[in-house]
Design a protein around this motif. Structure first.
Motif, PDB file in Angstrom:
ATOM      1  N   THR A 160       0.954  -1.251   0.068  1.00  0.00           N
ATOM      2  CA  THR A 160      -0.114  -0.059   0.030  1.00  0.00           C
ATOM      3  C   THR A 160       0.999   1.320   0.021  1.00  0.00           C
ATOM      4  O   THR A 160       1.788   1.171   0.862  1.00  0.00           O
ATOM      5  CB  THR A 160      -0.891  -0.014   1.133  1.00  0.00           C
ATOM      6  OG1 THR A 160      -1.849  -1.023   1.220  1.00  0.00           O
ATOM      7  CG2 THR A 160      -1.884   1.286   1.161  1.00  0.00           C
ATOM      8  N   ILE A 161       0.235   2.248  -0.602  1.00  0.00           N
ATOM      9  CA  ILE A 161       1.209   3.680  -0.807  1.00  0.00           C
ATOM     10  C   ILE A 161       0.939   4.283   0.388  1.00  0.00           C
ATOM     11  O   ILE A 161      -0.504   4.603   0.593  1.00  0.00           O
ATOM     12  CB  ILE A 161       0.992   4.331  -2.304  1.00  0.00           C
ATOM     13  CG1 ILE A 161       1.259   3.533  -3.448  1.00  0.00           C
ATOM     14  CG2 ILE A 161       1.783   5.708  -1.862  1.00  0.00           C
ATOM     15  CD1 ILE A 161       2.530   3.138  -3.574  1.00  0.00           C
ATOM     16  N   THR A 183       8.228   8.647  -2.487  1.00  0.00           N
ATOM     17  CA  THR A 183       7.097   7.654  -2.435  1.00  0.00           C
ATOM     18  C   THR A 183       7.576   6.648  -1.365  1.00  0.00           C
ATOM     19  O   THR A 183       8.579   5.847  -1.387  1.00  0.00           O
ATOM     20  CB  THR A 183       6.723   6.822  -3.940  1.00  0.00           C
ATOM     21  OG1 THR A 183       6.521   7.866  -4.883  1.00  0.00           O
ATOM     22  CG2 THR A 183       5.645   6.089  -3.579  1.00  0.00           C
ATOM     23  N   VAL A 194       1.689   7.267  -8.245  1.00  0.00           N
ATOM     24  CA  VAL A 194       0.531   6.679  -7.624  1.00  0.00           C
ATOM     25  C   VAL A 194       0.473   7.682  -6.308  1.00  0.00           C
ATOM     26  O   VAL A 194       0.890   8.839  -6.321  1.00  0.00           O
ATOM     27  CB  VAL A 194       1.366   5.486  -6.859  1.00  0.00           C
ATOM     28  CG1 VAL A 194       1.336   4.306  -7.833  1.00  0.00           C
ATOM     29  CG2 VAL A 194       2.641   5.878  -6.218  1.00  0.00           C
ATOM     30  N   SER A 195      -0.994   7.396  -5.578  1.00  0.00           N
ATOM     31  CA  SER A 195      -1.195   8.234  -4.611  1.00  0.00           C
ATOM     32  C   SER A 195      -1.485   7.391  -3.264  1.00  0.00           C
ATOM     33  O   SER A 195      -1.315   6.180  -3.234  1.00  0.00           O
ATOM     34  CB  SER A 195      -2.674   8.725  -5.110  1.00  0.00           C
ATOM     35  OG  SER A 195      -3.495   7.861  -5.239  1.00  0.00           O
ATOM     36  N   GLY A 233      -2.732   5.723  -0.274  1.00  0.00           N
ATOM     37  CA  GLY A 233      -3.602   4.573  -0.061  1.00  0.00           C
ATOM     38  C   GLY A 233      -3.987   3.751  -1.381  1.00  0.00           C
ATOM     39  O   GLY A 233      -4.824   2.606  -0.866  1.00  0.00           O
ATOM     40  N   GLN A 234      -3.191   3.934  -2.126  1.00  0.00           N
ATOM     41  CA  GLN A 234      -3.381   3.080  -3.598  1.00  0.00           C
ATOM     42  C   GLN A 234      -2.784   1.623  -3.151  1.00  0.00           C
ATOM     43  O   GLN A 234      -1.534   1.739  -2.786  1.00  0.00           O
ATOM     44  CB  GLN A 234      -2.766   3.570  -4.536  1.00  0.00           C
ATOM     45  CG  GLN A 234      -2.920   2.941  -5.874  1.00  0.00           C
ATOM     46  CD  GLN A 234      -2.214   3.606  -6.912  1.00  0.00           C
ATOM     47  OE1 GLN A 234      -2.034   5.046  -7.125  1.00  0.00           O
ATOM     48  NE2 GLN A 234      -2.101   2.850  -8.109  1.00  0.00           N
ATOM     49  N   LYS A 235      -3.362   0.678  -3.512  1.00  0.00           N
ATOM     50  CA  LYS A 235      -2.803  -0.701  -3.787  1.00  0.00           C
ATOM     51  C   LYS A 235      -2.014  -1.071  -4.772  1.00  0.00           C
ATOM     52  O   LYS A 235      -2.397  -0.770  -5.963  1.00  0.00           O
ATOM     53  CB  LYS A 235      -3.836  -1.830  -3.514  1.00  0.00           C
ATOM     54  CG  LYS A 235      -4.677  -1.700  -2.221  1.00  0.00           C
ATOM     55  CD  LYS A 235      -3.762  -2.165  -0.956  1.00  0.00           C
ATOM     56  CE  LYS A 235      -4.715  -2.146   0.360  1.00  0.00           C
ATOM     57  NZ  LYS A 235      -3.837  -2.689   1.464  1.00  0.00           N
ATOM     58  N   VAL A 236      -0.853  -1.513  -4.731  1.00  0.00           N
ATOM     59  CA  VAL A 236       0.066  -1.942  -5.968  1.00  0.00           C
ATOM     60  C   VAL A 236       0.514  -3.310  -5.868  1.00  0.00           C
ATOM     61  O   VAL A 236       0.384  -4.024  -4.713  1.00  0.00           O
ATOM     62  CB  VAL A 236       1.040  -1.067  -6.157  1.00  0.00           C
ATOM     63  CG1 VAL A 236       0.689   0.563  -6.352  1.00  0.00           C
ATOM     64  CG2 VAL A 236       2.251  -1.150  -4.832  1.00  0.00           C
ATOM     65  N   ASP A 280       4.502  -2.933 -10.514  1.00  0.00           N
ATOM     66  CA  ASP A 280       3.781  -1.917 -10.989  1.00  0.00           C
ATOM     67  C   ASP A 280       4.873  -0.861 -10.999  1.00  0.00           C
ATOM     68  O   ASP A 280       5.453  -0.403 -10.079  1.00  0.00           O
ATOM     69  CB  ASP A 280       2.671  -1.527 -10.009  1.00  0.00           C
ATOM     70  CG  ASP A 280       1.494  -2.723 -10.049  1.00  0.00           C
ATOM     71  OD1 ASP A 280       1.681  -3.545 -11.267  1.00  0.00           O
ATOM     72  OD2 ASP A 280       0.753  -2.816  -9.387  1.00  0.00           O
ATOM     73  N   ILE A 302       5.649   3.024 -10.032  1.00  0.00           N
ATOM     74  CA  ILE A 302       5.229   4.123  -9.102  1.00  0.00           C
ATOM     75  C   ILE A 302       5.721   5.459  -9.441  1.00  0.00           C
ATOM     76  O   ILE A 302       5.368   6.263  -8.835  1.00  0.00           O
ATOM     77  CB  ILE A 302       5.323   3.564  -7.754  1.00  0.00           C
ATOM     78  CG1 ILE A 302       7.128   3.307  -7.397  1.00  0.00           C
ATOM     79  CG2 ILE A 302       4.841   2.378  -7.426  1.00  0.00           C
ATOM     80  CD1 ILE A 302       7.636   3.058  -6.032  1.00  0.00           C
TER      81      ILE A 302
END
Length: 339
Positions: free
Chosen positions: A253-254, A267, A287-288, A290-293, A297, A299
Motif C-alpha cells: 500500500t502507498i 514515495t 501513484v497516490s 492509499g493506493q494498492k500496488v 507496478d 510507481i
C-alpha cells in the motif's frame, strides 16, 4: 733294655737266583744278601694280644708292600667310579714272586683288568644305553621343549599383533567410512537446504523484483561522507537516466507520495509485514496515498530532485516502519534478488 750280642759274621754266599729275584729277570746285587737274624726273648719286646709280627727278610717285606698296594688298587678299580678323562685304562698286575701266595689258598689273586678307573660305574657296552648319552638326550629333549615353547610363544605374540593390527585397520576403516558417510550426509543435507532455499527464493522472485531494470550501483549502505546529514549513506543508489521507470518491489500500500526535502520527491510503499520501502529523488510520482500496488507496478520515474549529484534512485528499507533503515542489499538478496 739289653741288646743282643753281635752275631758272628757269616761267609758270603750268593742267594739263589730262582727265589730271590723278586719279580726281576735276573739276580741283582742290591737285593741281598742279608744276614740271618734269630730273635731271642731278650731282643724281642713282648707284644700284647694274640698276634705277633715276625720281622721278615728285606726282600719279602718290600714284596708285601707292593702286594698291599696292588690289592688296594685292584679293589679300588672294581668299586670306584670317576669322571671319564679320555686316558687309556690302567691294568693292574702282581709280581711273580708274590703271585704264588694266592695259589692253593682260599683267596684268589685279583685278576688284571683292562677297565680303567675312569670307566668305573659307567654302563658297559652290553646293550644298555650309556648314562652320559642318556643325560645328553634328556638335555636335548628339554632344550627342544623349551625352544618349542619359545616358538609357540613367539607365534602367539605375532598372531596377537597381527590380529590387533587387523582390528585397528578395521576400526580405522570403519571410522573413515563413518566419517565419509557423515560428510556425505552433511553435504546431502546442505545440498538439500540449498535446493530448498533456491526453490524458496525462486518462488519469492516471482513475488519480488528489482526497482530498476537497467542501472549502475553508485552508492552503498554505510559509506561515510559529509554530504549526508547522518554522516554516512543510509541507502542503496541505482543510477540511471532521468525518466527511467521505477517499479514496486513487492505488493503493498502507498502510505506517502510527495516532496520530502533532501530526499526530493519520495514515495513510501508499506508491505504487509510492516516493512517500509522509500523511493527517493524521483522526477515524477505515478501513484497516490492509499493506493494498492502489486509487484512490478510502475510507481514513478528516476530524477535528480533533492540533495543529489545526478539522476538516480535512492532506495531505503525500514523494517517495521522504524526510523533507522538497514542495508537494502542483503534484504533484496534474501528475497531472491541480486542488486
Amino acid at each position: 733294655m739289653a741288646s743282643n750280642p753281635p752275631a758272628p759274621e757269616a761267609p758270603f754266599i750268593p742267594a739263589p737266583t730262582e727265589s730271590e729275584t723278586f719279580g726281576y729277570d735276573s739276580y741283582r746285587a742290591e737285593e741281598g744278601p742279608w744276614e740271618e737274624w734269630n730273635p731271642t726273648e731278650d731282643s724281642v719286646p713282648q707284644v700284647r694280644g694274640r698276634h705277633r709280627v715276625a720281622k721278615q727278610r728285606g726282600g719279602f717285606a718290600r714284596s708285601s708292600t707292593v702286594l698291599g698296594v696292588g690289592v688296594m688298587a685292584a679293589v679300588g678299580a672294581g668299586g670306584m667310579a670317576s669322571a671319564h678323562t679320555g686316558k687309556p685304562p690302567v691294568s693292574i698286575s702282581l709280581p711273580d714272586s708274590v703271585s704264588h701266595l694266592f695259589e692253593g689258598g682260599s683267596a684268589e689273586a685279583p685278576k688284571s683288568t683292562a677297565t680303567g678307573l675312569s670307566q668305573a660305574g659307567v654302563v658297559s657296552e652290553s646293550g644298555k644305553s650309556d648314562a652320559g648319552e642318556a643325560l645328553r638326550n634328556r638335555i636335548m629333549a628339554q632344550a627342544e621343549q623349551q625352544q618349542s615353547k619359545a616358538d609357540s610363544k613367539a607365534t602367539a605374540a605375532a598372531l596377537a599383533a597381527s590380529e590387533k593390527q587387523t582390528a585397528d585397520a578395521a576400526a580405522k576403516a570403519e571410522k573413515d567410512a563413518a566419517a565419509k558417510a557423515a560428510a556425505a550426509r552433511d553435504k546431502a543435507e546442505a545440498d538439500a537446504k540449498k535446493a530448498e532455499e533456491a526453490k524458496r527464493l525462486a518462488a519469492l522472485a516471482k513475488q519480488y523484483t528489482l526497482p530498476v531494470v537497467s542501472y549502475t550501483i553508485t552508492g552503498t549502505f554505510g559509506q561515510p561522507g559529509a554530504m549526508w546529514s547522518s554522516g554516512y549513506h543510509t541507502g542503496l543508489d541505482f543510477a540511471a537516466p532521468t525518466g527511467t521507470l521505477i517499479k514496486a518491489v513487492h505488493g503493498g500500500t502507498i502510505t506517502e507520495a510527495g516532496w520530502a526535502g533532501a530526499y526530493g520527491y519520495r514515495t513510501i510503499l508499506t508491505l504487509d509485514d510492516g516493512t517500509e520501502l522509500w523511493f527517493c529523488h524521483q522526477s515524477s510520482i505515478n501513484v497516490s496515498v492509499g493506493q494498492k500496488v502489486s509487484t512490478g507496478d510502475v510507481i514513478g520515474r528516476i530524477g535528480a530532485t533533492g540533495n543529489v549529484t545526478g539522476p538516480h534512485l535512492h532506495l531505503e528499507v525500514h523494517p517495521g516502519g522504524q526510523a533507522t533503515g538497514i542495508d537494502p542489499a542483503p534484504w533484496l538478496r534474501d528475497k531472491g534478488l541480486n542488486p
